[in-house]
Design a protein around this motif. Structure first.
Motif, PDB file in Angstrom:
ATOM      1  N   ASP A   1      -5.079  -3.926   4.933  1.00  0.00           N
ATOM      2  CA  ASP A   1      -5.224  -3.676   3.501  1.00  0.00           C
ATOM      3  C   ASP A   1      -3.910  -3.602   2.735  1.00  0.00           C
ATOM      4  O   ASP A   1      -3.866  -3.952   1.563  1.00  0.00           O
ATOM      5  CB  ASP A   1      -6.006  -2.376   3.274  1.00  0.00           C
ATOM      6  CG  ASP A   1      -7.407  -2.435   3.862  1.00  0.00           C
ATOM      7  OD1 ASP A   1      -7.929  -3.554   4.090  1.00  0.00           O
ATOM      8  OD2 ASP A   1      -7.982  -1.360   4.112  1.00  0.00           O
ATOM      9  N   GLN A  50      -4.743   6.112   3.317  1.00  0.00           N
ATOM     10  CA  GLN A  50      -5.676   7.108   3.840  1.00  0.00           C
ATOM     11  C   GLN A  50      -6.886   6.431   4.466  1.00  0.00           C
ATOM     12  O   GLN A  50      -7.441   5.504   3.904  1.00  0.00           O
ATOM     13  CB  GLN A  50      -6.109   7.983   2.672  1.00  0.00           C
ATOM     14  CG  GLN A  50      -7.253   8.878   2.921  1.00  0.00           C
ATOM     15  CD  GLN A  50      -7.618   9.666   1.672  1.00  0.00           C
ATOM     16  OE1 GLN A  50      -6.780   9.937   0.833  1.00  0.00           O
ATOM     17  NE2 GLN A  50      -8.878  10.019   1.562  1.00  0.00           N
ATOM     18  N   THR A  51      -7.278   6.900   5.660  1.00  0.00           N
ATOM     19  CA  THR A  51      -8.466   6.397   6.353  1.00  0.00           C
ATOM     20  C   THR A  51      -9.322   7.579   6.781  1.00  0.00           C
ATOM     21  O   THR A  51      -8.827   8.509   7.420  1.00  0.00           O
ATOM     22  CB  THR A  51      -8.068   5.592   7.609  1.00  0.00           C
ATOM     23  OG1 THR A  51      -7.304   4.456   7.214  1.00  0.00           O
ATOM     24  CG2 THR A  51      -9.289   5.138   8.393  1.00  0.00           C
ATOM     25  N   ASP A  52     -10.604   7.550   6.426  1.00  0.00           N
ATOM     26  CA  ASP A  52     -11.536   8.566   6.922  1.00  0.00           C
ATOM     27  C   ASP A  52     -11.802   8.290   8.401  1.00  0.00           C
ATOM     28  O   ASP A  52     -11.989   7.138   8.798  1.00  0.00           O
ATOM     29  CB  ASP A  52     -12.853   8.521   6.155  1.00  0.00           C
ATOM     30  CG  ASP A  52     -12.704   8.960   4.708  1.00  0.00           C
ATOM     31  OD1 ASP A  52     -11.795   9.763   4.422  1.00  0.00           O
ATOM     32  OD2 ASP A  52     -13.491   8.490   3.866  1.00  0.00           O
ATOM     33  N   ASN A  80      -6.235  -0.507   9.540  1.00  0.00           N
ATOM     34  CA  ASN A  80      -6.563  -0.554   8.114  1.00  0.00           C
ATOM     35  C   ASN A  80      -5.314  -0.771   7.264  1.00  0.00           C
ATOM     36  O   ASN A  80      -5.334  -1.518   6.292  1.00  0.00           O
ATOM     37  CB  ASN A  80      -7.286   0.722   7.680  1.00  0.00           C
ATOM     38  CG  ASN A  80      -8.681   0.803   8.251  1.00  0.00           C
ATOM     39  OD1 ASN A  80      -9.259  -0.191   8.681  1.00  0.00           O
ATOM     40  ND2 ASN A  80      -9.231   2.000   8.266  1.00  0.00           N
ATOM     41  N   TYR A  81      -4.220  -0.119   7.630  1.00  0.00           N
ATOM     42  CA  TYR A  81      -2.951  -0.285   6.916  1.00  0.00           C
ATOM     43  C   TYR A  81      -2.475  -1.745   6.999  1.00  0.00           C
ATOM     44  O   TYR A  81      -2.117  -2.349   5.996  1.00  0.00           O
ATOM     45  CB  TYR A  81      -1.906   0.671   7.501  1.00  0.00           C
ATOM     46  CG  TYR A  81      -0.538   0.548   6.886  1.00  0.00           C
ATOM     47  CD1 TYR A  81      -0.215   1.254   5.732  1.00  0.00           C
ATOM     48  CD2 TYR A  81       0.433  -0.267   7.456  1.00  0.00           C
ATOM     49  CE1 TYR A  81       1.044   1.142   5.164  1.00  0.00           C
ATOM     50  CE2 TYR A  81       1.689  -0.375   6.905  1.00  0.00           C
ATOM     51  CZ  TYR A  81       1.994   0.329   5.748  1.00  0.00           C
ATOM     52  OH  TYR A  81       3.242   0.213   5.186  1.00  0.00           O
ATOM     53  N   ALA A 118      -6.494   3.805  11.858  1.00  0.00           N
ATOM     54  CA  ALA A 118      -5.751   3.942  10.600  1.00  0.00           C
ATOM     55  C   ALA A 118      -4.659   2.876  10.472  1.00  0.00           C
ATOM     56  O   ALA A 118      -4.464   2.312   9.393  1.00  0.00           O
ATOM     57  CB  ALA A 118      -5.154   5.345  10.509  1.00  0.00           C
TER      58      ALA A 118
END
Length: 139
Positions: free
Chosen positions: A37, A2-4, A33-34, A30
């Motif tokens: 992370d 999940q990304t804001d 970030n995936y 998003a």
């Protein structure tokens, strides 16, 4: 994962909606970030290019909306993999799916300008995170 998503003033068109082209940037944030992370790829070492994106616009998004983008891998091949994105409006009344997108990503070597096999550690991290029984492994 999940990304804001932060909606910027420059994302809004004359009708007060997020412009359709901006969604690709939201999905890119998003995905990045995936990869960082979850997959733990150093994008300076491992290249990834987008082969195709398919977007389904379901509900408009405005500057006042609060957004979250969910990302997961749904298919892994030898050198390519598919990512599903779901963009959700969050509010006190509940969550509403606004937009979905499937992106085909290709593991790429910029030095040789060719696709390469997905690195083993990255493949394992994707499968471990996104539940092996739900990913179609076409390798």
């Amino acid at each position: 994962m999940q990304t804001d998503i932060t909606i910027r003033f420059s994302d809004i068109d004359a009708r007060g909606h997020v412009n359709n082209a901006v969604y690709l940037t939201y999905f890119e944030v998003a995905r990045f970030n995936y990869w960082r992370d979850v997959v733990k790829w150093d994008l300076k070492e491992i290249g990834i290019v987008v082969g195709r994106s398919e977007i389904n616009y379901l509900k408009p998004v405005t500057v006042d909306d609060s957004l979250v983008c969910y990302v997961r891998v749904i298919r892994i091949g030898n050198s390519s993999f598919d990512i599903m994105h779901v963009l959700v409006k969050t509010s006190d009344k509940g969550d509403e799916i606004c937009t979905t997108c499937k992106t085909v990503c290709i593991s790429y070597d910029y030095a040789t300008n060719k696709s390469i096999s997905i690195p083993k550690e990255g493949r394992k991290n994707m499968i471990d995170y996104d539940e092996p029984r739900l990913i179609l492994n076409t390798n």
